[in-house]
Structure formats: C-alpha cells, structure tokens
Design a protein around this motif. Structure first.
Motif, PDB file in Angstrom:
ATOM      1  N   VAL A  29       0.827  -1.198   0.000  1.00 34.79           N
ATOM      2  CA  VAL A  29       0.000   0.000   0.000  1.00 34.79           C
ATOM      3  C   VAL A  29       0.866   1.254   0.000  1.00 34.79           C
ATOM      4  O   VAL A  29       2.035   1.220   0.380  1.00 34.79           O
ATOM      5  N   ASP A  30       0.272   2.329  -0.446  1.00 32.70           N
ATOM      6  CA  ASP A  30       0.828   3.669  -0.260  1.00 32.70           C
ATOM      7  C   ASP A  30      -0.183   4.395   0.616  1.00 32.70           C
ATOM      8  O   ASP A  30      -1.221   4.863   0.144  1.00 32.70           O
ATOM      9  N   ILE A  31       0.118   4.455   1.899  1.00 34.90           N
ATOM     10  CA  ILE A  31      -0.853   4.952   2.873  1.00 34.90           C
ATOM     11  C   ILE A  31      -1.317   6.365   2.537  1.00 34.90           C
ATOM     12  O   ILE A  31      -2.517   6.655   2.520  1.00 34.90           O
ATOM     13  N   LYS A  32      -0.373   7.242   2.283  1.00 39.10           N
ATOM     14  CA  LYS A  32      -0.700   8.660   2.129  1.00 39.10           C
ATOM     15  C   LYS A  32      -1.314   8.998   0.772  1.00 39.10           C
ATOM     16  O   LYS A  32      -1.913  10.063   0.613  1.00 39.10           O
ATOM     17  N   ARG A  33      -1.190   8.117  -0.201  1.00 41.84           N
ATOM     18  CA  ARG A  33      -1.846   8.350  -1.502  1.00 41.84           C
ATOM     19  C   ARG A  33      -3.107   7.499  -1.660  1.00 41.84           C
ATOM     20  O   ARG A  33      -3.697   7.448  -2.745  1.00 41.84           O
ATOM     21  N   ASN A  34      -3.515   6.791  -0.593  1.00 47.06           N
ATOM     22  CA  ASN A  34      -4.742   5.974  -0.604  1.00 47.06           C
ATOM     23  C   ASN A  34      -4.715   4.908  -1.705  1.00 47.06           C
ATOM     24  O   ASN A  34      -5.732   4.637  -2.356  1.00 47.06           O
TER      25      ASN A  34
END
Length: 289
Positions: A29-34
């Motif tokens: 995942v890329d947490i900050k880019r959803n």
C-alpha cells in the motif's frame, strides 16, 4: 547482498507488503496516496486501486477477497471489481487515528495496530480481528505502532513501538496473547533510525525495516542482532518473503519526509525493492472473515 529495484511506485508511504501465495503476486500500500498496489514478479505487470481513505494494510482473506485496514475502519476488497466494502469501524478509535500494519496468525485471526495520524500523541494500540469480533489485545499507549508479526508456529507475536525504538514479544496461543516483554532495543544499535514493520522467517528470526536507517535488520530469536542489509533508500518500512520458494525478500520504502537533497542521494526512494534472502519465509494463513 544484491538489492534490486523491481517497481518504481513513487510511494509517499509504502507499507504493508506481503505475498499472496494463491495469486503469486505482491500486495503493498501507499498509505498517504490511498493506494493499494499489486505487482506480478512473473510478468512485471502492476497496477494500483484507489482506496476511499488512507489504507494501512491489505491481507488475503476468504472467498478471494482481501481484508483491509483503512483510516476509518475495516473493509473488504474484491480484486475482480476493485470495490471496497466497509465492514465497520474499530470501536473506540478516535477520528484522529488511523490503522497502520497487520498480520495473520495460524488460526486466521488478524492482528493490527492503530496510531495517531499526526504521529504526535500516544493514542495507538493493538487489536485482534477474530471472525468479525474486534478487541484490544497487546500493548497500548503507543504513538506509532508497527507489526504485529507472528512466527510460523503461532506461539510468539512481536509488537513494535517505533517512536520508542523497541520491539516487544509476547506468548501467543489459540486462546489469546500474553503480556508483552522487551525483545530488542533497536535504539541502542541504530540510534538515528526507527524500527518499522517486522516479519518472521522460517528460522524464527525477526526482520525489521529501519526508517531513517537505509537498512533491514535481522534478529535472532533471543533478540540479538544477526545481520543487516543495506538498502538503496533511506526510509525503509516493511519486508515480506515471497516467490515460489518464499526466498525472495520484498521491501517497501517511503519519501514523505525526504527533501530535494535526500532524493538526490536516494533517487530510488519510494520504490518496491527485492533481494534473494538467505533464508525462507513461511506461508501465512488467510484471514478468516
């Protein structure tokens, strides 16, 4: 050990990497880019799906679905339709928190942590999801939680307190979890780096990414530093074992705290990396919904 860039994903906060044995692909995942990414090492194909909120983790579950931890609670994700369906919130979690990291145990339970999204307040705690039941389990009062990680036998579980630079361990059974005790003081070994996502290999050794440390580190079952591997990125977040023989290590990284000078020094930061691990991992159980 030769580390290779396998996907230039430009992840702001890459996390949650794991191997999907049934599909033979990597999820992260890329947490900050959803974003929920998948990467197929056999073909190199990759894509990402847009999550409805910050997404901390996605774990293969029953019925071909993934169980996901988002900022506002737990969801299922259908890889065929790319639809996220909300199961519900995590009871008692403040709106300023988000979910960060997770794993399964041999019984199909999902262990996960919460944390303050601003990384300032000690509002994080650990939980277990047990076929629909969510309850607090493990340490609490943590600013940045990472892990948990469970060993292959299912008798040990590791919890990371990133800000305090320490990894804890507790006994685990089908009935529940024991009291956490110190495992490794990473601050004494890497004073300028922070332990991030842990994972356990088939020899019961614990690996951790080192945020601000440009390395992954391996610890013996009694908490002694065994080896480190240099990585071509500064902020290393999580490692997982994958591939046909579970001997390929996949590693995520982040760029959210890096400036122009940092990016010039680490131009591959934000990528998904891989290296041939000296030991194998083990196949983790699918989450039971």
């Amino acid at each position: 050990m030769q580390v290779r860039q396998v996907l230039s994903a430009d992840t702001k906060l890459g996390e949650g990497v794991l191997w999907d044995t049934a599909r033979q692909i990597v999820w992260f995942v890329d947490i900050k880019r959803n974003r929920l990414w998948h990467y197929d090492p056999a073909t190199g194909s990759n894509t990402h799906s847009e999550a409805p909120a910050q997404i901390g983790w996605a774990i293969p579950a029953e019925n071909g679905l993934l169980l996901c931890g988002l900022k506002d609670g737990l969801y299922t994700f259908d890889p065929e339709t790319e639809v996220f369906d909300k199961i519900g919130p995590v009871p008692g979690e403040p709106a300023t928190n988000r979910l960060n990291d997770a794993c399964t145990d041999p019984w199909g339970r999902v262990w996960f942590g919460s944390m303050d999204d601003s990384e300032q307040n000690a509002s994080g705690k650990f939980y277990v999801y047990d076929q629909g039941d969510i309850r607090a389990a493990g340490p609490s009062g943590i600013t940045i939680t990472n892990g948990p990680a469970v060993n292959a036998q299912g008798d040990r579980i590791y919890f990371t307190d990133t800000t305090a630079q320490k990894i804890m361990v507790a006994d685990l059974t089908a009935a529940g979890v024991g009291e956490a005790r110190p495992f490794a003081d990473t601050g004494a070994l890497f004073p300028d780096a922070y332990p991030d996502g842990p994972v356990v290999d088939a020899e019961d050794h614990v690996w951790t990414g080192l945020y601000l440390g440009s390395q992954v580190a391996r610890f013996t079952p009694d908490g002694k530093l065994d080896q480190t591997i240099e990585m071509p990125a500064r902020d290393i977040t999580k490692m997982a074992f994958g591939g046909v023989d579970l001997r390929t290590a996949y590693v995520t990284s982040a760029i959210k705290n890096m400036g122009a000078a940092d990016m010039a020094e680490y131009p591959q930061a934000g990528s998904l990396f891989a290296f041939d691990a000296p030991v194998a991992g083990f196949d983790q159980a699918r989450a039971k919904l």
